[in-house]
Every structure is written in structure tokens, then in C-alpha cells.
Scaffold this active site. Structure first.
Site, short mmCIF file in Angstrom:
data_model
loop_
_atom_site.label_atom_id
_atom_site.label_comp_id
_atom_site.label_asym_id
_atom_site.label_seq_id
_atom_site.Cartn_x
_atom_site.Cartn_y
_atom_site.Cartn_z
N LYS A 172 0.85 -1.19 0.00
CA LYS A 172 0.00 0.00 0.00
C LYS A 172 0.88 1.24 0.00
O LYS A 172 1.75 1.40 0.86
CB LYS A 172 -0.83 0.01 1.28
CG LYS A 172 -2.30 -0.25 1.09
CD LYS A 172 -2.97 -0.23 2.46
CE LYS A 172 -4.44 -0.01 2.37
NZ LYS A 172 -5.04 0.01 3.72
O1 G3P Z 1 -7.66 0.66 5.74
C1 G3P Z 1 -8.11 1.92 5.46
C2 G3P Z 1 -9.52 2.25 5.87
O2 G3P Z 1 -10.42 1.25 5.60
C3 G3P Z 1 -9.67 3.04 7.12
O3 G3P Z 1 -10.99 3.14 7.58
O4 G3P Z 1 -12.69 3.73 9.28
O5 G3P Z 1 -10.28 4.37 9.65
O6 G3P Z 1 -11.64 5.54 7.94
P1 G3P Z 1 -11.41 4.25 8.67
#
Ligand code: G3P
Length: 227
Positions: free
Chosen positions: A83
């Protein structure tokens, strides 16, 4: 549509795999940090449990550092996807790693223009963060629709990996648009399964079954009938 689990927790991953529900895993530095474990063995163990891509995020800001980390991650297991963030340096690293045959998931995508550039740099996956856009009063799903149109217009092979998924409606909307993948926390995956009418219906069926005399519920009776 493929479903990925957004988690670095082995218990959650094993449980989701046992449901036949997930096709891959995504992690990020925050999720890996929560596990308080040496990350390379953890990453390998995740890869061994999942029959699909496992994203691990680089932790530097410069392209050279990202490419170096990416190459190291890629040696851990063939399931690894590196990533890289959607910055100039991240795009440089994406171009470099992709040219070496290492799959890249470009993360922290918040606009259609960013998504276009990530695809041009050779990303295998791009992760638009729908929940974080919704958080700032922008329509996360509008970005998924735009990406779908742009990638189809120019036949990019880059897959749309919907991330920052907060609830089942995000998953359903992403599926209706035709996103390739949605990655979600364990709680959202569980919520996809649950429906109160399923629980009520099952309770009713089992209660009615309980009322039958034991003698006619036995499998012996079923076997006799079939013979
Ligand atoms: O892995 C990245 C992503 O899915 C993060 O999610 O909920 O922290 O915005 P969030």
C-alpha cells in the site's frame, strides 16, 4: 464483488475465513499497531490464513523508502500487496514497484483526479475512503461512481477497493455501483449477516420443532421412511 477484511487481528481473520466470507485482507499502520506484535511474522500468519491479497502499508514519505519497504514486504509472501499513499512520492513508488511486478494498492484516495493518476501509475488496486469523505459532508459513494466511469472509459485494469466502510449500506451501495471490492472492519462484516427477522424466524421454527414428541423426531424414523 469481493469482500476483504480490514483488520490485522488473527482471530477476526480466522473467524471471517471460516464463514467463507472474505477474499482478502487489508491492513494499515494503525491496525497493525493495535496488535502489538512483530509485524513481519504477523503479516506472514495473516497471508497463510487468507487465500487472496493482503495489503500492507509503507511507513515512509519518500518514494525510495516506500519502494524499499515494498520490496521487503513482497518477500514475506506471494499474497502481499504494497500500500502506497496517494502523494507524488507514492505515485513514483507505485510506478516503480508495479514495473517490478509488485502489486500496489494506492491508498488514501479522496478524489476522481487522484484515482485517475493512481491508475495511470500502474496501481493494481485503488482505495477510495468513503467513510472519511462522508465524515466531512462529501458524498463518498459519488467518488465510487466517478471512478467506475473513468476506469471503464479508458479500460484501466485497476480495481476499485472501497475502503473506510462504516456500515452495511456502504457495502450494498458499492456493490450496486459495481465496485470490484469492499474492505470492512469485522463489525461491519458481522452486520452484513444479521437480520432481526432471520433470528425471529429461526426461534419460531425451533420452538415449533421442540413441541414434537421426541419419538417422531428421531433420525431412525427418517431413515426408516427413506428405506
Ligand atoms: O484501511 C483503510 C480504511 O479502511 C480506514 O478506515 O474507518 O479508519 O476511515 P477508517
Amino acid at each position: 464483488m469481493k469482500l476483504f477484511l480490514d483488520s490485522a487481528n488473527l482471530k477476526e481473520i480466522e473467524e471471517a475465513v471460516s464463514w467463507g466470507a472474505i477474499d482478502g485482507v487489508t491492513t494499515n499502520p494503525s491496525l497493525v499497531a493495535k496488535e502489538h506484535r512483530d509485524f513481519v511474522p504477523l503479516l506472514r500468519e495473516i497471508c497463510e490464513r487468507v487465500n487472496g491479497p493482503v495489503s500492507m502499508e509503507t511507513t515512509t514519505r519518500d518514494a525510495e523508502g516506500m519502494a524499499k519497504e515494498g520490496r521487503l514486504f513482497a518477500t514475506v509472501h506471494p499474497h502481499i500487496v504494497v500500500k502506497c499513499p496517494l502523494t507524488k512520492e507514492g505515485l513514483k513508488a507505485t510506478r516503480q514497484l508495479s514495473s517490478e511486478g509488485i502489486r500496489v494498492n494506492v491508498t488514501l484516495c479522496f478524489s476522481p483526479s487522484q484515482a485517475l493518476l493512481a491508475a495511470k501509475a500502474g496501481a493494481s488496486f485503488v482505495s477510495p475512503f468513503v467513510g472519511r469523505l462522508d465524515d466531512v459532508s462529501q458524498d463518498g459513494m459519488a467518488l465510487i461512481r466517478d471512478m467506475k466511469t473513468i476506469y471503464a472509459n479508458y479500460r484501466f485494469a485497476t480495481q476499485i477497493l472501497v475502503a473506510s466502510v462504516r456500515h452495511p449500506i456502504h457495502v450494498v451501495e458499492a456493490a450496486k455501483i459495481g465496485a470490484d471490492i469492499a474492505t470492512m472492519p469485522f463489525s461491519v462484516l458481522e452486520a452484513l449477516i444479521k437480520h432481526p427477522l432471520t433470528d425471529i424466524g429461526l426461534d419460531r421454527f425451533l420452538r415449533d420443532w421442540e413441541k414434537l414428541p421426541a419419538a417422531i423426531k428421531q433420525f431412525k424414523t427418517v431413515e426408516r421412511t427413506l428405506a
